[in-house]
Scaffold this active site. Structure first.
Site, PDB file in Angstrom:
ATOM      1  N   GLU A   1     -23.012 -19.300 -19.229  1.00 53.46           N
ATOM      2  CA  GLU A   1     -22.624 -17.899 -19.044  1.00 53.46           C
ATOM      3  C   GLU A   1     -23.675 -16.952 -19.597  1.00 53.46           C
ATOM      4  O   GLU A   1     -23.870 -15.845 -19.056  1.00 53.46           O
ATOM      5  CB  GLU A   1     -21.270 -17.648 -19.727  1.00 53.46           C
ATOM      6  CG  GLU A   1     -20.124 -18.498 -19.216  1.00 53.46           C
ATOM      7  CD  GLU A   1     -19.894 -18.350 -17.730  1.00 53.46           C
ATOM      8  OE1 GLU A   1     -20.233 -17.281 -17.166  1.00 53.46           O
ATOM      9  OE2 GLU A   1     -19.398 -19.304 -17.104  1.00 53.46           O
TER      10      GLU A   1
ATOM     11  N   THR B   1       0.807  -1.226   0.000  1.00 58.56           N
ATOM     12  CA  THR B   1       0.000   0.000   0.000  1.00 58.56           C
ATOM     13  C   THR B   1       0.836   1.270   0.000  1.00 58.56           C
ATOM     14  O   THR B   1       0.271   2.361  -0.094  1.00 58.56           O
ATOM     15  CB  THR B   1      -0.936   0.002   1.219  1.00 58.56           C
ATOM     16  OG1 THR B   1      -0.154  -0.224   2.408  1.00 58.56           O
ATOM     17  CG2 THR B   1      -1.976  -1.093   1.095  1.00 58.56           C
TER      18      THR B   1
END
Length: 774
Positions: A553, A337
């Site tokens: 899908e 980070t």
């Protein structure tokens, strides 16, 4: 005949060696009569040559090659010398025509047994001969004081036999030598040696190769005058044992000295650039080029650190009312980070000394070394205050103390605690620590007065991700059609390091494909590769498997488009990637910190869409196991709604702990929870089924389009469902979605056209997996 002579030569070496050893032992009685003069390197013996017995002089002259004391005892040296002589003699006897091997044996033999050299030279003409061997023969005569016994006729007969490799001109010179006018045999021998020694490699005039004899030795034997002393080696019965003890003592002393020097050199001073040393446990930053403007996505943490830098630049601004800034600042957060990047930005912004180190660099094998390094670190910072000390991965040195820990492990942490807040004030020194495990730190380290200010560096939100992507985009070439906001929305959970990796992967892909810039498709490829794995372009997919995946899908995508509260579709694909045969990706408009009841129900409906589609198209008996992850996600969401969020009227607004929400619930409550979860999933299944039955034509069209194009964008999916409009681009797959080398499969599965309905599922159970990510 030759074998008999060879055996006789072998018998000779033992007979002669034993006699010569006995003769050598008898010479010890002669040593007290010699005049001995010692010097640091040798023991010189002066005695007139006339007063020494001939054999005794020959025996003592063999010592002239001993210039240093042997490590081994006298008996061991004799054994080794005898063993080498036997090896050389065996080799010489096995190769009688090799003059070089004869020379090697004679050159070794002459040092100890010159009589054997004379005997072998005169009595055994079958052994090869050259100038060097002949010179060794004269050297043996000199060592035994037998030069006056030299017989030129015997020597010429030996030279004129077979196996003689001598210069013909030298042999002719020996034949023409006038020996009748010279009555002294020693003089004749000297003349013969001068003829033989001319132009012999490694031999000077009147010298023997290998150091066996020199002109000085001929005219001045060792021990004949003070200029040519006899070298004697003095030994004691315990010399070998004493040598071993002396060696062990020297090794022990050397080890202690080296260990002491290593410790002193390693720990002398602070080291690093600040102290002019080369130690690495403490270093001072010089001229960092990172600034706060280079740190993106962590605005709050950056503001906290900017305040620290401002205090260091202008401390009077903050202390005029009696306030003091914290002595310790702890940076916590997930890996990648930007905690270390923030520390570099502090070094770049502050015009004060910046010392940085790692928690693991304090500890080493020496007890108390970590505490010493902590003291040196703070002493260096105090001398240059105001200053900053940055300790990365501080949990390595500041972990929670336990009673069972060794005292040496606690010393470093105790020293750090004292230096941060002890009897001495550390005004002007600010300690910044960084860790991924703040919960592992000792409580004494986190109390006010030490690390009393904690700054969390979280994962960037969608705005922070866009800033980070824009920062990295400036360092490369991005195509005009790239929308970094879409990429930021699709990278939920990515840290700054992950986003850097994404841009780097995209740059490598664009370079490999020969593109002039990084396009949006390349960025999507890099994102999917990081999240789902690389595309399996060589995977063997049959038309049957491709059709099942496409309708599965398509069911997800249709329910997602038509369900209110569902996140917008970003992409639908049947391209195998990682462990998934296909997926539908949905991107929220921003970072979702919470979800409403409607959004949760829509998510469950989308998850059930794939299972419902297989049942409607291929029949209940042909439903596959590919929807396992969908059912898991729907069930997990439903259980959380009942046990955590209070979305069940029967269970009520109650929180139940545990992963399943039944940690402290009674038996009746658990049964009620299971009933409510089943009801939510069943209702979701029915809603998805109603939508797919109502829009069956759109479902079939979407599945057929997926088989042709393999991957569809969100806008293309919405156009197909709402407008029944296919993409305006070339078809990618004309084999019904099949791909890969299918020659290894059954011919029927390759060539037969699959039925349009009631389609059987091929392959083993669990071979197909589907992931729907959002």
């Amino acid at each position: 005949m030759f074998r008999q002579r060879k055996l006789h030569a072998g018998q000779l070496r033992y007979h002669d060696f034993s006699k010569l050893r006995e003769a050598r032992e008898s010479q010890k009685q002669l040593l007290p009569s010699l005049q001995v003069k010692t010097c640091p390197n040798f023991v010189h013996i002066h005695s007139p040559l006339q007063q020494i017995h001939t054999s005794s002089l020959a025996s003592l002259s063999s010592l002239n090659s001993m210039s240093t004391r042997s490590f081994f005892t006298s008996s061991l040296s004799k054994k080794l010398s005898t063993f080498r002589l036997k090896q050389l003699e065996r080799t010489a006897n096995q190769n009688p025509t090799n003059a070089s091997l004869q020379y090697e044996f004679l050159s070794e033999l002459i040092h100890t047994y010159p009589e054997a050299v004379i005997h072998r030279f005169e009595k055994y003409p079958e052994f090869a001969l050259d100038e060097r061997c002949a010179l060794l023969y004269f050297g043996a005569l000199q060592r035994t004081s037998s030069m006056d016994k030299f017989d030129i006729k015997t020597f010429m007969r030996r030279v004129q036999t077979q196996n003689v490799s001598m210069d013909p001109l030298k042999i002719q010179s020996l034949v023409d030598l006038d020996t009748k006018s010279v009555k002294n045999r020693s003089t004749i021998a000297t003349q013969v040696m001068q003829i033989l020694s001319g132009n012999v490699p490694g031999v000077t005039s009147g010298a023997i190769a290998g150091g066996a004899l020199s002109s000085g030795v001929f005219h001045h034997p060792r021990g004949a005058d003070p200029k040519h002393p006899l070298h004697v080696q003095m030994q004691t019965p315990q010399s070998g044992r004493m040598a071993l003890l002396t060696l062990a003592k020297q090794v022990l002393i050397a080890f202690v000295v080296v260990s002491a020097i290593t410790a002193v050199v390693d720990e002398k001073g602070l080291g690093g650039r600040a102290m002019g040393m080369s130690n690495k446990h403490v270093q001072e930053a010089e001229g960092s080029d990172v600034r706060f403007e280079d740190v993106k996505g962590v605005a709050e943490a950056k503001a906290e650190l900017e305040e620290i830098v401002e205090y260091l630049k202008n401390p009077e601004k903050f202390t005029r009312l009696g306030g003091k800034l914290p002595r310790g600042l702890l940076l916590t957060g997930p890996p990648g980070t930007g905690k270390t990047l923030l520390a570099k930005a502090i070094a770049g912004e502050a015009n004060v000394p910046f010392f940085f180190s790692s928690g693991s660099q304090f500890e080493e094998v020496y007890v108390g070394l970590g505490a010493k390094r902590v003291r040196e670190l703070f002493e260096a910072a105090k001398k240059k205050s105001p200053a900053i000390i940055f300790i990365d991965e501080i949990d390595a040195v500041g972990g929670t103390r336990k009673l069972k820990d060794q005292s040496a492990l606690k010393m470093t942490l105790n020293e750090l605690l004292v230096q941060m807040d002890g009897f001495d004030e550390n005004n002007g020194v600010i300690v910044i620590g960084a860790t991924n495990f703040a919960e592992a730190l000792d409580e004494a380290l986190l109390r006010p007065g030490r690390f009393d200010k904690h700054v969390t560096v979280p994962l960037p939100d969608v705005g922070g991700r866009k800033e980070i992507l824009e920062m990295y985009a400036k360092k490369t070439k991005i195509a005009k059609d790239v929308d970094l906001s879409v990429l930021a929305r699709g990278t939920v959970g990515f840290s700054g390091a992950d986003l850097y990796n994404l841009m780097n992967q995209a740059a490598l892909k664009a370079s490999t494909d020969g593109l002039n810039s990084i396009t949006m498709s390349v960025l999507e490829y890099a994102k999917d590769k990081i999240m789902m794995g690389a595309e399996r372009k060589t995977a063997v997919i049959t038309p049957k498997t491709a059709k099942v995946t496409a309708f599965h899908e398509a069911g997800h995508a249709l329910v997602a488009v038509l369900s209110e509260g569902a996140s917008p579709i970003h992409k639908a694909t049947i391209m195998p990637r990682g462990s998934a045969l296909g997926m539908v990706t949905m991107l929220p408009d921003g970072d979702q910190t919470s979800q409403s009841l409607k959004e949760m129900l829509a998510f469950m409906d989308v998850a059930m869409g794939g299972r419902v589609a297989e049942e409607l198209i291929f029949g209940p008996e042909n439903v596959t196991s590919g929807a396992s992850s969908d059912i898991m996600n729907a069930t997990r969401t439903a259980r959380a709604m009942v046990t955590k969020y209070g979305f069940s009227d029967k269970v009520g607004i109650v929180f139940h702990g545990g992963n399943t929400g039944e940690e402290s619930a009674s038996g009746a409550t658990r049964a009620m929870i299971d009933s409510e979860v089943q009801k939510l999933t069943q209702d979701s299944y029915q809603r998805a089924k109603d939508l797919l039955m109502k829009y069956s034509k759109e479902h079939h069209l979407l599945a057929e389009t997926l088989l042709e194009y393999e991957t569809l964008t969100g806008d293309e999916v919405r156009d197909i469902i709402h407008k029944r409009k296919k993409p305006n681009r070339p078809i990618v797959n004309r084999e019904g979605g099949a791909r890969g080398d299918r020659s290894v499969l059954n011919d029927k599965s390759n060539n037969s056209e699959p039925p349009k309905s009631k389609f059987p599922f091929p392959g083993k159970v669990g071979s197909r997996r589907d992931n729907t990510s959002s």
